[in-house]
Design a protein around this motif. Structure first.
Motif, PDB file in Angstrom:
ATOM      1  N   VAL A   1       0.847  -1.197   0.000  1.00 31.68           N
ATOM      2  CA  VAL A   1       0.000   0.000   0.000  1.00 31.68           C
ATOM      3  C   VAL A   1       0.876   1.236   0.000  1.00 31.68           C
ATOM      4  CG1 VAL A   1      -1.872  -1.181   1.217  1.00 31.68           C
ATOM      5  CG2 VAL A   1      -0.174   0.113   2.529  1.00 31.68           C
ATOM      6  N   GLY A   2       0.291   2.347  -0.411  1.00 29.62           N
ATOM      7  CA  GLY A   2       1.024   3.613  -0.449  1.00 29.62           C
ATOM      8  C   GLY A   2       0.265   4.715   0.260  1.00 29.62           C
ATOM      9  N   TYR A   3       0.667   5.948  -0.036  1.00 30.30           N
ATOM     10  CA  TYR A   3       0.030   7.128   0.582  1.00 30.30           C
ATOM     11  C   TYR A   3       0.158   8.284  -0.403  1.00 30.30           C
ATOM     12  CZ  TYR A   3      -1.677   9.624   4.746  1.00 30.30           C
ATOM     13  OH  TYR A   3      -2.454  10.299   5.661  1.00 30.30           O
TER      14      TYR A   3
ATOM     15  N   ALA B   1      -2.723  -2.218  -9.612  1.00 34.93           N
ATOM     16  CA  ALA B   1      -3.152  -0.875  -9.194  1.00 34.93           C
ATOM     17  C   ALA B   1      -3.051  -0.767  -7.673  1.00 34.93           C
ATOM     18  CB  ALA B   1      -4.584  -0.615  -9.657  1.00 34.93           C
ATOM     19  N   LEU B   2      -2.496   0.367  -7.218  1.00 37.39           N
ATOM     20  CA  LEU B   2      -2.090   0.507  -5.821  1.00 37.39           C
ATOM     21  C   LEU B   2      -3.227   0.947  -4.901  1.00 37.39           C
ATOM     22  CD1 LEU B   2       0.452   0.468  -3.921  1.00 37.39           C
ATOM     23  CD2 LEU B   2       0.650   2.930  -4.403  1.00 37.39           C
ATOM     24  N   THR B   3      -3.418   0.201  -3.827  1.00 40.57           N
ATOM     25  CA  THR B   3      -4.273   0.645  -2.732  1.00 40.57           C
ATOM     26  C   THR B   3      -3.510   1.714  -1.959  1.00 40.57           C
ATOM     27  OG1 THR B   3      -5.480  -1.430  -2.535  1.00 40.57           O
ATOM     28  CG2 THR B   3      -5.351  -0.065  -0.564  1.00 40.57           C
ATOM     29  N   THR B   4      -4.146   2.852  -1.698  1.00 40.61           N
ATOM     30  CA  THR B   4      -3.412   3.975  -1.125  1.00 40.61           C
ATOM     31  C   THR B   4      -4.348   4.882  -0.333  1.00 40.61           C
ATOM     32  OG1 THR B   4      -1.867   5.779  -1.687  1.00 40.61           O
ATOM     33  CG2 THR B   4      -3.701   5.398  -3.196  1.00 40.61           C
ATOM     34  N   VAL B   5      -3.756   5.897   0.305  1.00 45.38           N
ATOM     35  CA  VAL B   5      -4.522   6.899   1.052  1.00 45.38           C
ATOM     36  C   VAL B   5      -4.671   8.141   0.179  1.00 45.38           C
ATOM     37  CG1 VAL B   5      -4.619   8.354   3.108  1.00 45.38           C
ATOM     38  CG2 VAL B   5      -3.657   6.044   3.264  1.00 45.38           C
TER      39      VAL B   5
END
Length: 355
Positions: free
Chosen positions: A293-295, A307-311
């Protein structure tokens, strides 16, 4: 009441400064230094003088028109690096709102150098910028905080405004406009999401000492772990810059030393991009073997594979609010602080922890 004639205008101002000095319990010279903003004055003393000025309507009666006339209808946008997508999208919001407000927008870059940032703020004060908007953090030492507070006071004294965008407030006595977002809350929500998927060994990549953005995210990560009765493993926290190259190197290091983890929380999406490349190169499947995960939720996040799960951070809204609030302070009254929310964007890079 003294008349404002050409002959006695100077004496009126001297008497007013003396009144402010008497009310604040300081010398007239100290009042002049606070007004001019060119000499260092202790924070507590500045606060007393500014309070006395407000109580006596000194700024309104003697200086307001001159201060307004002194500004240049320019908004300065001071940023670490304009090439980064995080900064670029905030810059778009600043530029669009500045244009809507009839102001010219100047962009200055600091390259992460605190001394350069402080020098640029002072330069923009000399250029009579109407607002100086700082975006992107730098390591904040007590000396830096003190110098920033003095510059904020100097800007205010010249009719300008220091705006902290995506950064926490300085001391409450400092004249400032603050528009930030919930770093800690976003990291807490993301870590909780990983925990709910069964991940208890979560590596955290990209922490930076004394950087408020990083500090907030680390606090959210730690709080979520504590809520599940888990302790932070220092071996899974890797310091480094918010860069793709760091994410790649840090991930390779975790793999080489056979660290035990089932998920990686990258402190930014750019770090996550490096993480995904390193895992793919090593034959580690995402999310089957490791979740990532990212931010920030920059446009790149949706284009990564997977595709990235992120904030999500409201980049453009931050920039627009920073300009709107700083240029229309009378409309907002004392409300010169705004914290925007963040939320998780779930995509394809997280799966259940393998038993």
């Amino acid at each position: 009441m003294a008349r404002r004639s050409a002959a006695d205008g100077a004496s009126v101002e001297r008497r007013t400064i003396k009144e402010v000095a008497a009310r604040a319990g300081v010398s007239p010279a100290t009042v002049s230094r606070v007004i001019g903003g060119t000499y260092p004055v202790a924070a507590a003393t500045r606060a007393r003088v500014r309070r006395a000025m407000r109580e006596l309507d000194y700024v309104v009666n003697a200086n307001a028109r001159a201060l307004v006339a002194a500004t240049s209808n320019t908004v300065a946008f001071v940023v670490n690096d304009v090439t980064g997508p995080f900064f670029a999208h905030i810059a778009r919001g600043v530029e669009e709102q500045a244009t809507a407000e009839g102001r010219l927008c100047l962009v200055c870059t600091t390259h992460g150098d605190p001394d350069r940032e402080l020098a640029l703020i002072n330069l923009m004060r000399e250029q009579r910028a109407e607002a100086v908007i700082l975006v992107g953090g730098v390591p904040e030492t007590p000396e830096y905080q003190d110098r920033m507070a003095k510059l904020a006071d100097a800007l205010d004294g010249s009719g300008s405004r220091l705006v902290l965008c995506g950064r926490p407030a300085l001391n409450q006595d400092v004249p400032q406009t603050v528009v930030e977002y919930d770093n800690e809350g976003g990291a807490f929500a993301m870590t909780s999401y990983l925990l709910s998927s069964g991940h208890e060994r979560i590596a955290l990549l990209g922490t930076v000492d004394d950087l408020p953005t990083s500090t907030g995210r680390v606090h959210g990560y730690e709080r979520a772990l504590r809520g599940r009765g888990l302790s932070m493993d220092p071996n899974l926290m890797v310091k480094g810059p918010f860069a793709r190259e760091f994410g790649y190197r840090a991930t390779r290091d975790l793999l080489d030393r056979k660290a035990e983890f089932s998920a990686i929380f990258a402190m930014t999406d750019m770090v996550a991009a490096g993480v995904l490349f390193a895992l793919r190169e090593a034959g580690v499947r995402v999310p089957d073997d490791v979740s990532v995960v990212g931010y920030d939720d920059i446009p790149l996040a949706e284009d990564l594979y997977p595709a990235l799960t992120t904030v999500h951070v409201p980049h453009e809204e931050l920039g627009r609010a920073a300009v709107r609030m700083s240029l229309n302070r009378s409309e907002h009254g004392g409300g010169q602080y705004l914290k925007m929310g963040t939320h998780i964007v779930i995509r394809d890079s997280v799966g259940p922890a393998r038993s």
